[in-house]
Structures are given as C-alpha cells and as structure tokens.
Write an enzyme that holds these catalytic residues in place. Structure first.
Site, PDB file in Angstrom:
ATOM      1  N   LYS A  79       0.089  11.667   0.588  1.00 20.30           N
ATOM      2  CA  LYS A  79      -1.264  11.633   1.151  1.00 20.30           C
ATOM      3  C   LYS A  79      -1.237  11.793   2.675  1.00 20.30           C
ATOM      4  O   LYS A  79      -2.013  12.556   3.236  1.00 20.30           O
ATOM      5  CB  LYS A  79      -1.979  10.333   0.742  1.00 20.30           C
ATOM      6  CG  LYS A  79      -2.145  10.212  -0.772  1.00 20.30           C
ATOM      7  CD  LYS A  79      -2.914   8.986  -1.182  1.00 20.30           C
ATOM      8  CE  LYS A  79      -2.200   7.689  -0.882  1.00 20.30           C
ATOM      9  NZ  LYS A  79      -0.893   7.546  -1.575  1.00 20.30           N
ATOM     10  N   THR A  80      -0.319  11.074   3.317  1.00 26.36           N
ATOM     11  CA  THR A  80      -0.211  11.189   4.784  1.00 26.36           C
ATOM     12  C   THR A  80       0.191  12.613   5.159  1.00 26.36           C
ATOM     13  O   THR A  80      -0.358  13.212   6.086  1.00 26.36           O
ATOM     14  CB  THR A  80       0.850  10.193   5.315  1.00 26.36           C
ATOM     15  OG1 THR A  80       0.538   8.898   4.812  1.00 26.36           O
ATOM     16  CG2 THR A  80       0.866  10.167   6.825  1.00 26.36           C
ATOM     17  N   ASP A 124      -5.741   5.517   6.346  1.00 21.56           N
ATOM     18  CA  ASP A 124      -4.928   5.121   5.196  1.00 21.56           C
ATOM     19  C   ASP A 124      -5.475   3.803   4.643  1.00 21.56           C
ATOM     20  O   ASP A 124      -6.070   3.022   5.391  1.00 21.56           O
ATOM     21  CB  ASP A 124      -3.473   4.935   5.660  1.00 21.56           C
ATOM     22  CG  ASP A 124      -2.494   5.091   4.513  1.00 21.56           C
ATOM     23  OD1 ASP A 124      -2.922   5.400   3.392  1.00 21.56           O
ATOM     24  OD2 ASP A 124      -1.288   4.913   4.744  1.00 21.56           O
ATOM     25  N   THR A 173      -4.924   4.068  -2.726  1.00 21.32           N
ATOM     26  CA  THR A 173      -4.198   3.966  -3.993  1.00 21.32           C
ATOM     27  C   THR A 173      -5.181   3.486  -5.062  1.00 21.32           C
ATOM     28  O   THR A 173      -4.838   3.421  -6.231  1.00 21.32           O
ATOM     29  CB  THR A 173      -3.055   2.941  -3.883  1.00 21.32           C
ATOM     30  OG1 THR A 173      -3.580   1.746  -3.319  1.00 21.32           O
ATOM     31  CG2 THR A 173      -1.935   3.467  -3.008  1.00 21.32           C
ATOM     32  N   ARG A 232       8.811  10.349  -2.128  1.00 26.22           N
ATOM     33  CA  ARG A 232       9.437   9.381  -1.198  1.00 26.22           C
ATOM     34  C   ARG A 232      10.713   8.811  -1.812  1.00 26.22           C
ATOM     35  O   ARG A 232      11.732   8.658  -1.141  1.00 26.22           O
ATOM     36  CB  ARG A 232       8.470   8.247  -0.850  1.00 26.22           C
ATOM     37  CG  ARG A 232       9.157   7.113  -0.073  1.00 26.22           C
ATOM     38  CD  ARG A 232       8.182   6.085   0.447  1.00 26.22           C
ATOM     39  NE  ARG A 232       7.334   6.629   1.475  1.00 26.22           N
ATOM     40  CZ  ARG A 232       6.023   6.412   1.565  1.00 26.22           C
ATOM     41  NH1 ARG A 232       5.428   5.653   0.679  1.00 26.22           N
ATOM     42  NH2 ARG A 232       5.337   6.951   2.538  1.00 26.22           N
TER      43      ARG A 232
HETATM   44  N1  LIG Z   1       4.488  17.676  -1.980  1.00 22.51           N
HETATM   45  C1  LIG Z   1       5.509  17.323  -1.218  1.00 22.51           C
HETATM   46  N2  LIG Z   1       6.469  18.210  -0.906  1.00 22.51           N
HETATM   47  C2  LIG Z   1       7.528  17.835  -0.162  1.00 22.51           C
HETATM   48  N3  LIG Z   1       7.710  16.605   0.350  1.00 22.51           N
HETATM   49  C3  LIG Z   1       6.765  15.687   0.082  1.00 22.51           C
HETATM   50  C4  LIG Z   1       5.633  15.996  -0.704  1.00 22.51           C
HETATM   51  N4  LIG Z   1       4.873  14.903  -0.803  1.00 22.51           N
HETATM   52  C5  LIG Z   1       5.497  13.939  -0.116  1.00 22.51           C
HETATM   53  N5  LIG Z   1       6.637  14.398   0.419  1.00 22.51           N
HETATM   54  C6  LIG Z   1       7.581  13.621   1.208  1.00 22.51           C
HETATM   55  O1  LIG Z   1       7.568  12.294   0.736  1.00 22.51           O
HETATM   56  C7  LIG Z   1       7.514  11.354   1.805  1.00 22.51           C
HETATM   57  C8  LIG Z   1       6.334  10.442   1.617  1.00 22.51           C
HETATM   58  O2  LIG Z   1       5.133  11.165   1.767  1.00 22.51           O
HETATM   59  P1  LIG Z   1       3.830  10.529   2.432  1.00 22.51           P
HETATM   60  O3  LIG Z   1       4.190   9.586   3.533  1.00 22.51           O
HETATM   61  O4  LIG Z   1       2.915  11.646   2.772  1.00 22.51           O
HETATM   62  O5  LIG Z   1       3.255   9.720   1.206  1.00 22.51           O
HETATM   63  P2  LIG Z   1       1.917   8.839   1.109  1.00 22.51           P
HETATM   64  O6  LIG Z   1       1.246   9.195  -0.169  1.00 22.51           O
HETATM   65  O7  LIG Z   1       1.112   8.969   2.344  1.00 22.51           O
HETATM   66  O8  LIG Z   1       2.492   7.401   0.988  1.00 22.51           O
HETATM   67  P3  LIG Z   1       1.780   6.019   1.420  1.00 22.51           P
HETATM   68  O9  LIG Z   1       0.525   5.938   0.631  1.00 22.51           O
HETATM   69  O10 LIG Z   1       2.803   4.996   1.045  1.00 22.51           O
HETATM   70  O11 LIG Z   1       1.567   6.109   2.908  1.00 22.51           O
HETATM   71  C9  LIG Z   1       7.502  12.189   3.079  1.00 22.51           C
HETATM   72  O12 LIG Z   1       8.810  12.268   3.596  1.00 22.51           O
HETATM   73  C10 LIG Z   1       7.083  13.557   2.640  1.00 22.51           C
HETATM   74  O13 LIG Z   1       7.695  14.538   3.407  1.00 22.51           O
END
Ligand SMILES: Nc1ncnc2c1ncn2[C@@H]1O[C@H](COP(=O)(O)OP(=O)(O)OP(=O)(O)O)[C@@H](O)[C@H]1O
Length: 362
Positions: A79-80, A124, A173, A232
C-alpha cells in the site's frame, strides 16, 4: 476474501517472527531500496494496477489532481509502495503520515494547510484517526476547505481555510472500520489481494537483482512458497537466505540452499513458523483435532490467549488448516496432512482420527 472481517489482519508488531507481516527496523531500512518506482515495476495486483492506471491517466489528461484513493488489504502487500507510485506517476510530491499520529484536528489542519497543489497525502492506518480529525477530513476531501476553530467555549469561532486541491491516499487493513461517510469520499478504492506464488517469485527475483544476490529460479520459488502471499515477508526471507548462502555455500541461492536456510529459521514449506506448528500440533496431538477452547489451546502451547488468536490463527485459518467454530477450534483434514499425521491412527489417543465430525458443527 471478506474485506470487512477486521480480525483477518489483526496482527501485533513483528517481534522476532520472521513471518510477521508488520515491518521491523531492518525491513524499513531496506524497503526504500526495494520499492518499485512505477506501475510497470509493481508486480501483481493486476486489477488494482489496471484501474489505477486509468484513474491516473485520465486525471493527467485533464490536467487535474487525481481523485482520492483508498487502498485496503493486509500489511506488507504494497500500500505504501503504491501511494508513492501514485505520486510519481502524477509528478507530485508526497507527504506521509498515519492515523495514530493525528490525534487532534489541529494536527491534521497543520498538515493540510501546508500541502502544495496536486500533492499526495498518504494517510496510513486511516481507520485509527481520532473522530474530530476524521470529521475535518470529510470537508477537506470534498470541498478542499477546513474550518479552523479559534478560541474555546462560547467565544470560539470557525475560520474557514481554503486548501489547494490534493490527492488523499488512505491505507487501511480494516476497510470495514471506516465510517461510510469517509469511505464514500474516495473516488477509487483498491483492494489488495495476497500474492500468488508465481508473483512472489518475481518479487524475489527483482529484489535479488537489486541486492546483487545470485538466485536460481527454483531458489526464488522456494522462498516465494514460504512467504505467506506477502512481498514484505518474501523480501525478509530472501535476506535471511542470502546470509545462509554466503556463510554455508558459495553465495548462490539454489532450491536446496533456500530450503535448508528456511528450515534453520523454522519456516516450513507452507510458510508456517514454530508458533503456528506448535498450535496445530497441540490441537492434533493433545485434543484429537478439537474442538477445543482457545484458552485451553493457549495453555497447551504456553502462550497467551491473544497471541494464539491474533498471531497464529489468522494465517492458519486463511490456509484452511484451522477453523473457528462456536464449540471451539478444530483442525481441518489439511492440517493432519500437513503435519504428516493423517495415517497415524495406530498411535496413542485420538491423534490419528481426522476431525471429520463437527467440522462445521456447533
Ligand atoms: N507489488 C510489489 N512488487 C514488488 N515489491 C513489492 C510489491 N508490493 C510490496 N513490495 C515490497 O514489499 C515491501 C512492503 O511493501 P509496503 O511497505 O508498500 O507494504 P504496505 O502494504 O504499505 O505495508 P504496511 O501496511 O505494513 O505499511 C516493500 O519493500 C515493497 O518494495
């Protein structure tokens, strides 16, 4: 997938679990380097990607600021990353904050009033914002205006403050926890799904390239299969496997090396860790597959009730290994199979009896 089932993603901070979905300090340090920078690099999530691509292209063609975007889904699914891509695709700067950091409406007013035209505000855990801040956000999203209250009591006055158009990207979430008036103000909602093994394999390959690690296809597949559908976790397992490959082999990640490394770290072929297996083993061996009450199960594995319920169970339920019924927890036939206990009928107790009865009962 029921996106309104908030318990499905409730997981406390990472702690020392390699398969935790929340980010730990080391993750944060390397995540910036591993984040895809545009939609083309972003692996998987085809539907969200395609829809978002249309939303952003149309906004760009109109020369307008993109509609507000809500991203929902489990932690670590990107998401980030996607919010940063939205800003990059719009050629706009991004400001990052989170619901828990905004406890007073004034905190939000300060952020909103300092945004520049077209800026992306990433919020977030938007479901954890305070109520007064949330109400201020309604007006900011709809009319690009906030009322700043000056003074207290009967003499308090509301001073309207115009805001430049901006794009709010909210992440949660727990989409079900958002009040409908807030949900309705997003022009686009993207539901992030867990990733298929083949997609995670691409994530692992891509990260290995960026980390300058040599990895074979089968090595990437082995890591992907144990990553619980979450990039992740895939990236975290890759780093631990890299350590192992460096110390115990020639640095190249083959299938055997990945499997050996993850066995050392107690992450099994299906992505279960020590705690997950302890819960399942107790359920099968001590309670014949259930049904058994949560508290009893927790005592049996020497953990707090909350740890079993919030840390181990969501993944076990998602994997179809454990079911929650009104009469207690029960193991599914897949659990017996996974722990190799299906054909164990001759041993003591009821350890060999698949829990066919009462599977959906109670
Ligand atoms: N579709 C994707 N392709 C490649 N790498 C990804 C992808 N999605 C996530 N990642 C990698 O996974 C890691 C976590 O992603 P991210 O921080 O965006 O998740 P998030 O959903 O925001 O998590 P949270 O809700 O815990 O903050 C990062 O290092 C990101 O580069």
């Amino acid at each position: 997938m029921n996106w309104d089932d908030e318990s499905a993603y409730a997981e406390p901070p990472a702690g020392d679990r390699l398969v935790a979905t929340a980010a730990d300090g080391e993750d944060r340090a390397v995540e910036a380097a591993l984040r895809p920078k545009d939609l083309g690099e972003f692996v998987g999530q085809e539907r969200v990607r395609e829809q978002l691509d249309l939303v952003l292209k149309a906004a760009r063609a109109r020369g307008a600021t993109a509609d507000h975007v809500l991203l929902s889904g489990a932690p670590g699914l990107g998401k980030t990353t996607l919010s940063m891509i939205i800003a990059a695709e719009m050629g706009a700067p991004i400001r990052i904050t989170s619901g828990p950091a905004i406890q007073h409406a004034g905190d939000l007013a300060a952020i909103l009033s300092s945004l520049t035209e077209g800026e992306v505000l990433f919020l977030d855990e938007i479901h954890r914002m305070s109520r007064p801040a949330e109400e201020m956000l309604y007006m900011a999203m709809e009319d690009f205006r906030v009322d700043v209250i000056v003074g207290k009591g009967p003499g308090a006055t509301a001073i309207p403050l115009e805001l430049p158009p901006f794009t709010l990207v909210g992440a949660t979430t727990r989409a079900g926890l958002l009040p409908p008036p807030l949900r309705d103000r997003f022009g686009f909602t993207g539901h992030m799904e867990f990733y298929a093994p083949a997609e995670l394999q691409r994530v692992v390959h891509r990260s290995a390239r960026l980390l300058d690690v040599e990895i074979e296809d089968q090595g990437a597949a082995e890591i992907a299969g144990r990553s619980r559908g979450t990039p992740r976790i895939a990236n975290r397992l890759l780093r631990r496997v890299r350590d192992y490959a460096q110390v115990k082999a020639d640095g190249v990640i083959t299938r055997e090396i990945a499997a050996q490394a993850l066995d050392v770290y107690e992450v099994d072929a299906r992505g279960l860790d020590r705690l997950d297996r302890a819960v399942l083993t107790a359920l099968l061996k001590l309670f014949g597959g259930g049904p058994v009450g949560l508290s009893t199960l927790a005592v049996a594995v020497g953990e707090e009730r909350e740890t079993v319920e919030e840390v181990a169970e969501p993944f076990l339920v998602r994997e179809g290994l454990l079911a929650r019924t009104p009469r207690g927890r029960i193991a599914t036939p897949a659990a017996w199979e996974h722990l190799g206990l299906v054909n164990d009928a001759g041993t003591a107790g009821r350890a060999g009896t698949p829990p066919q009865q009462g599977l959906f009962g109670g």
